[in-house]
Design a protein around this motif. Structure first.
Motif, mmCIF file in Angstrom:
data_model
loop_
_atom_site.group_PDB
_atom_site.id
_atom_site.type_symbol
_atom_site.label_atom_id
_atom_site.label_comp_id
_atom_site.label_asym_id
_atom_site.label_seq_id
_atom_site.Cartn_x
_atom_site.Cartn_y
_atom_site.Cartn_z
ATOM 1 N N ASN A 1 0.827 -1.208 0.000
ATOM 2 C CA ASN A 1 0.000 0.000 0.000
ATOM 3 C C ASN A 1 0.860 1.256 0.000
ATOM 4 O O ASN A 1 0.539 2.245 -0.665
ATOM 5 C CB ASN A 1 -0.932 0.007 1.211
ATOM 6 N N ALA A 2 1.949 1.219 0.752
ATOM 7 C CA ALA A 2 2.847 2.370 0.785
ATOM 8 C C ALA A 2 3.476 2.601 -0.585
ATOM 9 O O ALA A 2 3.665 3.745 -1.017
ATOM 10 C CB ALA A 2 3.931 2.168 1.847
ATOM 11 N N ARG A 3 3.780 1.523 -1.287
ATOM 12 C CA ARG A 3 4.331 1.654 -2.640
ATOM 13 C C ARG A 3 3.321 2.299 -3.589
ATOM 14 O O ARG A 3 3.674 3.151 -4.417
ATOM 15 C CB ARG A 3 4.742 0.284 -3.173
ATOM 16 N N ARG A 4 2.063 1.912 -3.462
ATOM 17 C CA ARG A 4 1.031 2.485 -4.323
ATOM 18 C C ARG A 4 0.850 3.973 -4.039
ATOM 19 O O ARG A 4 0.720 4.784 -4.959
ATOM 20 C CB ARG A 4 -0.290 1.747 -4.107
ATOM 21 N N VAL A 5 0.867 4.325 -2.751
ATOM 22 C CA VAL A 5 0.715 5.736 -2.385
ATOM 23 C C VAL A 5 1.897 6.550 -2.894
ATOM 24 O O VAL A 5 1.725 7.646 -3.448
ATOM 25 C CB VAL A 5 0.560 5.878 -0.858
ATOM 26 N N LEU A 6 3.091 6.021 -2.743
ATOM 27 C CA LEU A 6 4.278 6.740 -3.213
ATOM 28 C C LEU A 6 4.253 6.914 -4.726
ATOM 29 O O LEU A 6 4.582 7.981 -5.257
ATOM 30 C CB LEU A 6 5.537 5.993 -2.782
ATOM 31 N N GLN A 7 3.843 5.848 -5.431
ATOM 32 C CA GLN A 7 3.766 5.924 -6.882
ATOM 33 C C GLN A 7 2.736 6.966 -7.326
ATOM 34 O O GLN A 7 2.952 7.719 -8.286
ATOM 35 C CB GLN A 7 3.401 4.551 -7.456
ATOM 36 N N CYS A 8 1.622 7.029 -6.600
ATOM 37 C CA CYS A 8 0.590 8.026 -6.905
ATOM 38 C C CYS A 8 1.127 9.437 -6.697
ATOM 39 O O CYS A 8 0.901 10.335 -7.522
ATOM 40 C CB CYS A 8 -0.635 7.787 -6.022
ATOM 41 N N LEU A 9 1.857 9.646 -5.609
ATOM 42 C CA LEU A 9 2.418 10.963 -5.331
ATOM 43 C C LEU A 9 3.455 11.364 -6.374
ATOM 44 O O LEU A 9 3.608 12.538 -6.705
ATOM 45 C CB LEU A 9 3.052 10.975 -3.938
ATOM 46 N N LYS A 10 4.168 10.367 -6.918
ATOM 47 C CA LYS A 10 5.211 10.650 -7.897
ATOM 48 C C LYS A 10 4.637 10.955 -9.281
ATOM 49 O O LYS A 10 5.172 11.779 -10.014
ATOM 50 C CB LYS A 10 6.175 9.453 -8.001
ATOM 51 N N GLU A 11 3.522 10.297 -9.627
ATOM 52 C CA GLU A 11 3.033 10.363 -11.002
ATOM 53 C C GLU A 11 1.861 11.316 -11.206
ATOM 54 O O GLU A 11 1.598 11.733 -12.330
ATOM 55 C CB GLU A 11 2.620 8.960 -11.469
ATOM 56 N N THR A 12 1.156 11.682 -10.127
ATOM 57 C CA THR A 12 -0.014 12.551 -10.278
ATOM 58 C C THR A 12 0.415 14.010 -10.433
ATOM 59 O O THR A 12 1.214 14.503 -9.627
ATOM 60 C CB THR A 12 -0.928 12.423 -9.052
ATOM 61 N N PRO A 13 -0.075 14.712 -11.461
ATOM 62 C CA PRO A 13 0.249 16.140 -11.617
ATOM 63 C C PRO A 13 -0.182 16.918 -10.380
ATOM 64 O O PRO A 13 -1.274 16.704 -9.848
ATOM 65 C CB PRO A 13 -0.563 16.558 -12.857
ATOM 66 N N GLN A 14 0.673 17.840 -9.922
ATOM 67 C CA GLN A 14 0.394 18.570 -8.694
ATOM 68 C C GLN A 14 1.235 19.833 -8.653
ATOM 69 O O GLN A 14 2.188 19.983 -9.412
ATOM 70 C CB GLN A 14 0.717 17.689 -7.477
ATOM 71 N N ASN A 15 0.879 20.737 -7.739
ATOM 72 C CA ASN A 15 1.685 21.939 -7.537
ATOM 73 C C ASN A 15 2.703 21.694 -6.430
ATOM 74 O O ASN A 15 2.877 20.551 -5.972
ATOM 75 C CB ASN A 15 0.784 23.139 -7.206
ATOM 76 N N ASN A 16 3.339 22.760 -5.987
ATOM 77 C CA ASN A 16 4.392 22.603 -4.982
ATOM 78 C C ASN A 16 3.868 22.158 -3.624
ATOM 79 O O ASN A 16 4.652 21.752 -2.758
ATOM 80 C CB ASN A 16 5.153 23.925 -4.816
ATOM 81 N N GLU A 17 2.557 22.238 -3.446
ATOM 82 C CA GLU A 17 1.982 21.840 -2.157
ATOM 83 C C GLU A 17 1.773 20.336 -2.045
ATOM 84 O O GLU A 17 1.443 19.831 -0.983
ATOM 85 C CB GLU A 17 0.653 22.564 -1.929
ATOM 86 N N GLY A 18 1.937 19.595 -3.143
ATOM 87 C CA GLY A 18 1.746 18.157 -3.095
ATOM 88 C C GLY A 18 0.294 17.766 -3.248
ATOM 89 O O GLY A 18 -0.518 18.492 -3.829
ATOM 90 N N LEU A 19 -0.065 16.578 -2.702
ATOM 91 C CA LEU A 19 -1.424 16.051 -2.818
ATOM 92 C C LEU A 19 -2.025 15.832 -1.445
ATOM 93 O O LEU A 19 -1.348 15.381 -0.518
ATOM 94 C CB LEU A 19 -1.421 14.717 -3.579
#
Length: 283
Positions: A222-240
């Motif tokens: 689950n942590a891998r999926r969350v990290l992958q989502c944070l890495k690949e999802t377009p976002q601003n400097n504030e993150g997700l």
């Protein structure tokens, strides 16, 4: 590192490994798997936090205290002086390092004046520089009396350079990890069991899209999926925000929060505008 007061860092095993967290690589004897094959001597000086002092175990009243299941006799730590109490035979300092508080007793030499050892009215006019609300370093021995722990100080002196506090915390962390997990292996090196390391120190960074740029700690799926989502999802400097991550992965919010805590602990992500908004820590 020379701390002054006639003390300097000693090796864990008395091999003279100053500057390396108290260790000399490859110099330890014995056969304790996963604990760095640590040898000890009565001259061992263990850097620690006050919480480690308070959590130290003692099998029976006459036994030596143990930190990380290893006997300790001499310890050193830093802390902020919260109170100074001067008695006829000793001076008691209450120190706080952010992890806990402990009393440190320094016995007064009958041939020396109380002022020379940090006396005065409540330590306010302390000629040695030990005053309340300032930081001090202690070298001493952990003791217990009437089920109450304190440290008998051999030396206590003020901290002149605040970077010494940071250095001590880093050294304490290194020694704790060395004692509990063994020596640090290079990325892609052989682990304690002789196999290729994919665990907490080095490993296969490609699996997480890290491209082998740095060692990748082992984390849950689950942590891998969350990290992958944070890495690949377009976002601003504030993150997700965690709600966005949960919706994107169709994962229960509680599982996302648990995975996030795991990634935060491993220093793979960090919080931004609030505790529920994360971004990837790129190194």
């Amino acid at each position: 590192m020379d701390y002054g007061g006639g003390y300097s860092t000693t090796s864990y095993g008395a091999q003279g490994g100053a500057g390396g967290g108290g260790f000399m690589s490859g110099s330890q004897g014995g056969s304790q798997p996963n604990k760095g094959n640590i040898s000890q001597s009565k001259d061992t000086l263990r850097p620690c936090t006050i919480k480690q002092v308070l959590d130290a175990t003692q099998p029976h009243p006459d036994a030596e205290f143990k930190i990380d299941d290893i006997e300790v006799q001499q310890i050193t730590f830093v802390g902020q002086i919260r109170n100074i109490s001067t008695q006829a035979t000793n001076i008691t300092y209450k120190l706080d390092d952010g992890t806990g508080t402990v009393e440190v007793k320094q016995w007064i030499d009958s041939e020396a004046s109380a002022m020379d050892l940090g006396g005065g009215a409540g330590g306010k006019n302390n000629s040695s520089g030990l005053v309340e609300d300032e930081w001090a370093r202690v070298w001493g021995r952990l003791k217990a009396f009437n089920n109450r722990r304190h440290v008998g100080a051999h030396v206590i002196r003020p901290v002149a350079d605040k970077m010494e506090i940071t250095h001590h915390l880093l050294e304490t962390t290194y020694v704790h990890l060395y004692c509990t997990r063994g020596p640090l292996e290079p990325s892609g090196g052989k682990g304690a069991n002789g196999g290729q390391m994919n665990g907490q120190y080095g490993g296969d960074g490609d699996e997480m899209g890290m491209g082998g740029a740095r060692g990748m700690p082992s984390v849950s799926p689950n942590a891998r999926r969350v990290l992958q989502c944070l890495k690949e999802t377009p976002q601003n400097n504030e993150g997700l925000n965690v709600q966005h991550v949960a919706a994107s992965l169709r994962m229960p919010l509680t599982e996302v929060m648990k995975a996030g805590d795991e990634l935060l602990t491993q220093s793979l992500i960090f919080t931004t505008v609030d505790d529920s908004t994360w971004a990837v820590l790129d190194l």
